[in-house]
Design a protein around this motif. Structure first.
Motif, PDB file in Angstrom:
ATOM      1  N   ASP A 135       0.833  -1.195   0.000  1.00  0.00           N
ATOM      2  CA  ASP A 135       0.000   0.000   0.000  1.00  0.00           C
ATOM      3  C   ASP A 135       0.867   1.244   0.000  1.00  0.00           C
ATOM      4  O   ASP A 135       1.973   1.251   0.552  1.00  0.00           O
ATOM      5  N   ALA A 136       0.328   2.303  -0.589  1.00  0.00           N
ATOM      6  CA  ALA A 136       0.957   3.612  -0.415  1.00  0.00           C
ATOM      7  C   ALA A 136       0.699   4.074   1.005  1.00  0.00           C
ATOM      8  O   ALA A 136      -0.331   3.769   1.588  1.00  0.00           O
ATOM      9  N   GLY A 138      -2.305  12.104   6.525  1.00  0.00           N
ATOM     10  CA  GLY A 138      -2.784  12.621   5.248  1.00  0.00           C
ATOM     11  C   GLY A 138      -1.714  13.225   4.373  1.00  0.00           C
ATOM     12  O   GLY A 138      -1.969  13.596   3.235  1.00  0.00           O
ATOM     13  N   THR A 139      -0.496  13.336   4.892  1.00  0.00           N
ATOM     14  CA  THR A 139       0.594  13.926   4.107  1.00  0.00           C
ATOM     15  C   THR A 139       1.569  12.836   3.700  1.00  0.00           C
ATOM     16  O   THR A 139       2.041  12.085   4.549  1.00  0.00           O
ATOM     17  N   PRO A 140       1.879  12.695   2.425  1.00  0.00           N
ATOM     18  CA  PRO A 140       2.800  11.638   1.995  1.00  0.00           C
ATOM     19  C   PRO A 140       4.141  11.742   2.725  1.00  0.00           C
ATOM     20  O   PRO A 140       4.676  12.833   2.926  1.00  0.00           O
ATOM     21  N   ALA A 141       4.655  10.599   3.149  1.00  0.00           N
ATOM     22  CA  ALA A 141       5.965  10.583   3.797  1.00  0.00           C
ATOM     23  C   ALA A 141       7.044  10.856   2.757  1.00  0.00           C
ATOM     24  O   ALA A 141       6.873  10.554   1.584  1.00  0.00           O
ATOM     25  N   ALA A 157       6.952   2.064   1.265  1.00  0.00           N
ATOM     26  CA  ALA A 157       6.028   1.021   0.824  1.00  0.00           C
ATOM     27  C   ALA A 157       5.747   0.084   1.992  1.00  0.00           C
ATOM     28  O   ALA A 157       6.676  -0.381   2.663  1.00  0.00           O
ATOM     29  N   VAL A 158       4.478  -0.180   2.246  1.00  0.00           N
ATOM     30  CA  VAL A 158       4.060  -1.033   3.361  1.00  0.00           C
ATOM     31  C   VAL A 158       3.704  -2.414   2.841  1.00  0.00           C
ATOM     32  O   VAL A 158       2.966  -2.545   1.864  1.00  0.00           O
ATOM     33  N   ASP A 194      12.932   3.531  -0.104  1.00  0.00           N
ATOM     34  CA  ASP A 194      13.882   3.529  -1.222  1.00  0.00           C
ATOM     35  C   ASP A 194      14.446   2.129  -1.469  1.00  0.00           C
ATOM     36  O   ASP A 194      15.642   1.937  -1.714  1.00  0.00           O
ATOM     37  N   GLY A 195      13.573   1.107  -1.323  1.00  0.00           N
ATOM     38  CA  GLY A 195      13.941  -0.250  -1.684  1.00  0.00           C
ATOM     39  C   GLY A 195      14.614  -1.072  -0.616  1.00  0.00           C
ATOM     40  O   GLY A 195      14.945  -2.236  -0.849  1.00  0.00           O
TER      41      GLY A 195
END
Length: 398
Positions: free
Chosen positions: A6-7, A12-15, A20-21, A79-80
């Motif tokens: 999931d994103a 409510g603010t993108p990290a 990625a969860v 970042d992977g």
């Protein structure tokens, strides 16, 4: 509720970056080296958070959906690379946790609401304080908590809980607005800066009444003709493990209960984590009659009282096998700490002192969250008073 990706957003603010969860219904799907690297980098690492330990609980059918522990292990990549992770379960009951919320569940039921399943981050059947939110920085710990909240809301769960967390986790939970709860355990700490020379030196540090009682209890065991044999790691044979498990089962049966752990779990410990176990076998007339299993963290010099069982009743045998023998071994081997497990005020008379342990809780229903917050405030004041009272009963010489 199966494994997914999931994103993630925080409030409510993108990290920042690419977070990625992933949720894993089988902990073995998470890379063991990456998981254990987070464990070793954590402020309060314990053997119980290692990948092999958690996988053994799952693969031995000890902590699985059929026993009320449905894994949903949380892994967060940034970042992977694995930046944060924690053991996570959907629980259909509150057994095997040692932080009691039965009253909360009953209140939900009385209100016509469903408390179970709930979301739980803990090591099953293991009330040992330590790092639970494995993360490479404080921000990643908060991301884990926010991911739990998102999961709970998405699946309409009553609550989320993190048990026996360390100070770094506690700070993250407080910053995230979770409710905090405290309870008390009893731990022995070796003397500093000059460690105890031997068990007699430790006894000499206690008040006369406490010292005499311990000496008397050990004498009862000796006079009953009981001696002990200690084996560590690879010294513990398959026959030793079989005998221990026989004792373990017998003690549960004596209390009309069912053991949490299967024989296969201990078999997996013997093969994947042998260096982390110490077994005391009590013998009388050459015949084994009881066993006490201690977990070890050789790197940090910590020992943990875990499991015990007996086939025959001998006065004070439990105290000797579970406290005095382990403490004597810890002193002889330069260990710094022995944790006696959950509850047990009687441990204080044996030199184990009160230590606060912590948990964090998030409830989805605002009304219940408010009621629980008020309850925890009252309970917290009671814990403070209780610890103050215990400190007045310090068994050591003043």
């Amino acid at each position: 509720m199966n494994q997914g990706r999931d994103a993630l957003s925080i409030d409510g603010t993108p990290a920042p970056g690419d977070w990625a969860v992933q949720l894993h219904a089988d902990p073995s799907r998470i890379d063991a080296r990456a998981w254990d690297a987070l464990v070793e980098a954590s402020p309060s690492a314990t053997p119980f958070m290692r990948h092999a330990y958690l996988c053994a609980l799952h693969q031995s059918a000890s902590a699985v959906p059929e026993t009320g522990w449905a894994p949903q292990f949380l892994a967060i990549e940034h970042d992977g690379t694995l930046a944060a992770a924690c053991p996570l379960y959907l629980k259909s009951h509150s057994y095997g946790e040692y932080v009691f919320d039965w009253a909360w569940a009953q209140a939900y039921e009385d209100a016509g609401l469903r408390y179970y399943p709930k979301l739980l981050s803990a090591v099953p059947f293991t009330p040992v304080p330590g790092s639970r939110l494995l993360a490479r920085d404080p921000q990643a710990r908060v991301v884990l908590l926010r991911a739990m909240e998102t999961f709970a809301r998405r699946h309409r769960l009553s609550s989320a809980h993190v048990l026996f967390l360390d100070e770094a986790d506690r700070a993250a939970a407080e910053a995230a607005g979770w409710m905090l709860r405290s309870t008390v355990q009893f731990h022995w700490v070796n003397r500093e800066p000059a460690a105890y020379a031997d068990f007699a030196d430790f006894l000499a540090s206690l008040q006369r009444e406490k010292r005499k009682k311990i000496q008397q209890e050990r004498r009862y065991v000796r006079e009953a003709g009981v001696g002990f044999e200690a084996r560590v790691g690879a010294q513990i044979t398959a026959a030793d493990w079989d005998f221990f498990y026989r004792c373990y089962l017998n003690t549960y049966r004596a209390h009309h209960s069912t053991p949490y752990l299967t024989r296969e779990f201990f078999e997996r410990m013997a093969t994947s984590m042998p260096q982390h176990w110490l077994l005391f076998t009590a013998k009388r007339g050459g015949e084994a009659i009881a066993a006490s299993l201690i977990a070890l963290d050789p790197e940090r010099g910590h020992a943990y009282g875990r499991y015990w069982g007996a086939l025959d009743a001998v006065s004070c045998l439990h105290f000797d096998a579970c406290y005095y023998q382990p403490l004597e071994w810890c002193i002889e081997n330069g260990y710094r700490r022995f944790e006696g497990g959950a509850q047990g005020e009687h441990k204080m008379a044996r030199g184990l002192m009160p230590v606060r342990t912590h948990s964090a809780h998030w409830l989805s229903d605002a009304r219940f969250a408010d009621a629980v917050a008020r309850y925890l405030e009252r309970e917290g004041a009671g814990i403070e008073a209780y610890v103050s009272e215990l400190d007045e009963r310090n068994p050591f010489k003043r």
